[in-house]
Design an enzyme around this catalytic site. Structure first.
Site, PDB file in Angstrom:
ATOM      1  N   SER A  72       1.470   9.527  35.175  1.00 42.06           N
ATOM      2  CA  SER A  72       1.586   8.581  34.065  1.00 42.06           C
ATOM      3  C   SER A  72       2.250   9.256  32.881  1.00 42.06           C
ATOM      4  CB  SER A  72       0.198   8.087  33.638  1.00 42.06           C
ATOM      5  OG  SER A  72      -0.472   9.068  32.858  1.00 42.06           O
ATOM      6  N   ASP A  73       2.742   8.471  31.947  1.00 41.34           N
ATOM      7  CA  ASP A  73       3.117   9.031  30.654  1.00 41.34           C
ATOM      8  C   ASP A  73       1.813   9.252  29.876  1.00 41.34           C
ATOM      9  OD1 ASP A  73       4.615   9.925  28.475  1.00 41.34           O
ATOM     10  OD2 ASP A  73       6.110   8.348  28.702  1.00 41.34           O
ATOM     11  N   TRP A  74       1.920   9.903  28.722  1.00 36.68           N
ATOM     12  CA  TRP A  74       0.752  10.338  27.954  1.00 36.68           C
ATOM     13  C   TRP A  74      -0.219   9.178  27.692  1.00 36.68           C
ATOM     14  CZ3 TRP A  74       0.016  15.327  25.556  1.00 36.68           C
ATOM     15  CH2 TRP A  74      -1.073  15.388  24.675  1.00 36.68           C
ATOM     16  N   ASN A  75      -1.425   9.289  28.250  1.00 36.17           N
ATOM     17  CA  ASN A  75      -2.520   8.352  27.994  1.00 36.17           C
ATOM     18  C   ASN A  75      -2.235   6.936  28.496  1.00 36.17           C
ATOM     19  OD1 ASN A  75      -5.188   8.019  26.873  1.00 36.17           O
ATOM     20  ND2 ASN A  75      -4.278   6.824  25.221  1.00 36.17           N
ATOM     21  N   ALA A  76      -1.232   6.782  29.365  1.00 36.97           N
ATOM     22  CA  ALA A  76      -0.809   5.431  29.756  1.00 36.97           C
ATOM     23  C   ALA A  76      -1.862   4.688  30.567  1.00 36.97           C
ATOM     24  CB  ALA A  76       0.513   5.497  30.525  1.00 36.97           C
TER      25      ALA A  76
END
Length: 755
Positions: free
Chosen positions: A296-300
């Site tokens: 995932s992208d950051w905290n997605a």
């Protein structure tokens, strides 16, 4: 019976931790046998892992940048404890051999199963030696150069202990207000595909050497279409646009062997990408055959709650893993809730094993189980990071990225190296403003400013700021600049915006040149001296007013470590500029999005040079042209090139055949130079409306002054096909136009038919 059966299943799952530990203690550790096939080793290791350890492999944590004098990291001891427990599989933002080795040692010497960690970082355009931002690099139209840039970025990263780069970005975008256009290759799907493949191969090599690292295709998918160019915003595109415009660069990167894919922040068809089974299962796995792992992208994962798609973090990780996501970057949902979800029967262990196995596969592939310290050699780090050879390649890359947009009266090149030059513009001598947020581990003090570079080439140069760091000016600063200009033979002014306004979370509503700089430029124009304007920015700016005040206009982008040296070589004529735009430059803010490969309307404005145009009630602006200021594929040289005699090998092409297209090209100017010959296709009539032009091929070649050559291209049926709304490839008979020229606007045209 059914109730009892369910209870037995749950009990068996609850016993998994203890049985896995017993299993690992009694059975031979095949996963440690380097001669066994990777798939066999993965299967064996999965059989030894507890649910908590499997969740750990899906857990990526930000270790932290070492910025304090005491090198302390927030929560470091807690993070290292989790490593010992096998509850972290990957870190991001851990830099340097010494620091990475310390963490890797804990994983492979103090954890139960000794599974090595992955270490990732945003290596967007270089690690310590900075290359031009990817958008600028793409303007070189030089795939060998693009490959070399990524190769050196990988080499420096690997030498510093990293084994994973969060690049390349493969998002097609038409909106220069979006700060992340600097990370991509512009507006064209075909060209973006060629660039994506070169960057992946540069990063990964064969994934068997000490300088080969994992590439990460991002952001999957369609993140470049964010509304209003606003970061993290909504995306809403048709399936036709998805298959034909946005998907091709991701596809090319994956077909080139990219090991990992990162999900995007946006929704697609109303579903966040990290929980979107159409994107991650139907397209990525089933259609594209992707066998790597998805991060995932950051905290997605957790952000699906804010989207209104997940109820809480537990629901978020459930929906993410069900859809095809795997590694959870920083939201810590997998480590918190995955075992519980399996025990409740919501996720099967087979689903978990598929995700964990994909990650383990690449840890084996990189050779980390045999040598977890493979990338951790301090001598190699010292020898391969920021050395003279890397800087030499960076200078070549920067020169090839510089766009010459205007050159009235042949003001450039500056042949007299002793002439009096007035250099004006705060950014021309400000190292902190030369770098963007994706500078990786680079030190801006190592960058060569424009002033420093020009001083080496020109002996009689003076410098004043002209404006402040915030782009504002004052009568005092303008008077000082005018005085400097009046005492010179030629004026070079550097304007634009700081490099710090390039990258993630750097969206701008107004991309016009700051008014203070325009006021300064107007005052300098009144001196009557030749004005050479250098524009520094991480995106196309609106240059309509600026170009009218400039004799020569040069787009310098954010060029990296060797900025000043590269610009000096171009201005002095030691290098003849050859770059071409990969994004259209808007004439005005209200045009955005403006791009060359648009559809016609039912009431088209006609070709720009058409003799007869509609007089009323057609698709137009009443106050500005429809066309951009500078179109896709545009860029001048110090020499000139003439195109003539465009021919097709036959008037008709059958669906199994090839069609040759040739054009004569002559260097008709005073200098040797490189030209990018571009071929475009238009499907005149189709079952789905097709763009007015589509790039299908290009060649970059060097011609001596006066030299003439014939350039030939081959058109295949694949070049003429397109995708329908269901993703089916369609090839239809009918008429096609072929265009060849030095940009998307100034072309020769011919007609042929597909039978």
């Amino acid at each position: 019976m059914l109730i009892v059966h369910k209870r037995i299943t749950v009990t068996a799952v609850l016993m998994l931790s203890t049985t896995s530990i017993a299993f690992s203690q009694t059975k031979k550790a095949v996963y440690l046998d380097k001669n066994a096939p990777i798939e066999t080793r993965v299967k064996d290791l999965l059989g030894r892992m507890t649910l908590e350890e499997k969740a750990g492999q899906l857990n990526q944590i930000n270790y932290g940048m070492f910025t304090g004098p005491d090198n302390k990291v927030d929560g470091e001891q807690e993070k290292l404890y989790l490593v010992r427990q096998g509850k972290i599989g990957s870190f991001l933002n851990t830099l340097g051999v010494a620091k990475i080795k310390k963490v890797q040692q804990i994983a492979v010497e103090q954890s139960r199963l000794k599974i090595p960690l992955l270490f990732g970082f945003d290596v967007i355009h270089g690690y310590r030696t900075l290359f031009p931002i990817p958008l600028a690099e793409a303007c070189s139209w030089d795939m060998e150069q693009v490959f070399q840039n990524s190769r050196i970025a990988a080499k420096e990263s690997a030498a510093s202990g990293l084994n994973w780069a969060f690049a390349p970005m493969c998002d097609v975008s038409n909106d220069p207000r979006w700060g992340r256009v600097m990370e991509g290759a512009g507006e064209d799907p075909y060209y973006g595909s060629v660039i994506a493949a070169a960057r992946v191969k540069g990063f990964q090599g064969n994934l068997d050497g000490v300088f080969d690292i994992l590439a990460c295709v991002k952001h999957f998918a369609v993140y470049g279409a964010v509304e209003a160019g606003r970061e993290y915003n909504n995306v809403d595109v048709s399936r036709v646009a998805f298959y034909n415009k946005y998907l091709p660069p991701y596809t090319a990167a994956i077909k080139s062997g990219a090991a990992t894919v990162m999900t995007s922040f946006n929704v697609f068809d109303g579903v966040p990408a990290s929980g979107n089974s159409f994107l991650l299962t139907d397209i990525l796995q089933n259609r594209l055959g992707f066998k790597g792992f998805v991060v995932s992208d950051w905290n997605a994962f957790a952000e699906m709650i804010a989207h209104g798609y997940a109820e809480d973090k537990k629901d978020a990780v459930y929906k993410a893993l069900k859809a095809g996501s795997m590694m959870d970057m920083e939201s810590r949902t997998a480590i918190a809730f995955l075992p519980e979800l399996v025990k409740e029967g919501k996720l099967t262990e087979a689903e978990v094993d598929k995700a964990v196995g994909a990650i383990l596969y690449y840890k084996f592939k990189l050779g980390l189980f045999e040598n977890p310290y493979k990338f951790l050699d301090e001598k190699r780090e010292k020898e391969n990071v920021f050395n003279a050879e890397n800087r030499k390649v960076a200078r070549e890359a920067a020169k090839k990225s510089i766009l010459l947009l205007k050159n009235n009266n042949e003001v450039l090149p500056l042949k007299n190296l002793n002439q009096k030059i007035a250099l004006i513009g705060f950014y021309a001598n400000s190292k902190p403003d030369m770098v963007d947020m994706w500078k990786a581990s680079a030190d801006d003090h190592d960058c060569v400013t424009i002033y420093e570079g020009l001083k080496k080439q020109f002996s009689n140069i003076t410098f004043v700021d002209g404006y402040k760091q915030d782009n504002s000016t004052s009568p005092e600063l303008i008077n000082q600049a005018v005085k400097n200009a009046e005492n010179a033979e030629v004026v070079i002014i550097n304007i634009g915006i700081t490099g710090n306004l390039s990258g993630e979370d750097k969206s701008l509503a107004d991309i016009a040149i700051p008014q203070g700089q325009v006021e300064l430029l107007k005052a300098l124009k009144k001196t009557g001296k030749p004005i050479i304007t250098l524009v520094s920015s991480g995106r196309p700016m609106i240059l309509n007013e600026v170009q009218s005040l400039s004799d020569s206009l040069v787009q310098c982008w954010v060029l990296g470590t060797e900025t000043g040296n590269a610009i000096a070589e171009v201005l002095s004529g030691k290098y003849n500029p050859s770059a071409k735009t990969v994004m259209s430059f808007p004439y005005s803010l209200g045009q955005i999005p403006v791009y060359y490969n648009h559809f016609n309307t039912g009431r088209p404005a006609g070709e720009p040079d058409a003799k007869e145009k509609p007089t009323d009630f057609y698709s137009r602006f009443h106050d500005i042209p429809n066309e951009p200021l500078y179109p896709f594929g545009f860029g001048l040289s110090y020499t000139t090139f003439n195109y003539s005699n465009l021919k097709t090998s036959a008037p008709v092409m059958d669906e199994k055949g090839l069609l040759s297209v040739s054009v004569d090209l002559q260097n008709s100017g005073k200098y040797d130079g490189e030209e990018v010959v571009q071929l475009y296709i238009q499907d005149v009539t189709a079952s789905i409306v097709r763009p007015v032009k589509e790039l299908k091929a290009f060649k970059k070649l060097l011609l001596k002054t006066g030299e003439k050559t014939t350039v030939e291209f081959k058109i295949t049926p694949d070049d003429l096909s397109f995708f329908d709304q269901n993703g089916n490839s369609i090839l239809e008979k009918g008429k096609f136009k072929v265009y060849v020229g030095g940009n998307s606007r100034d072309v020769l045209a011919a007609l042929f038919e597909l039978k």
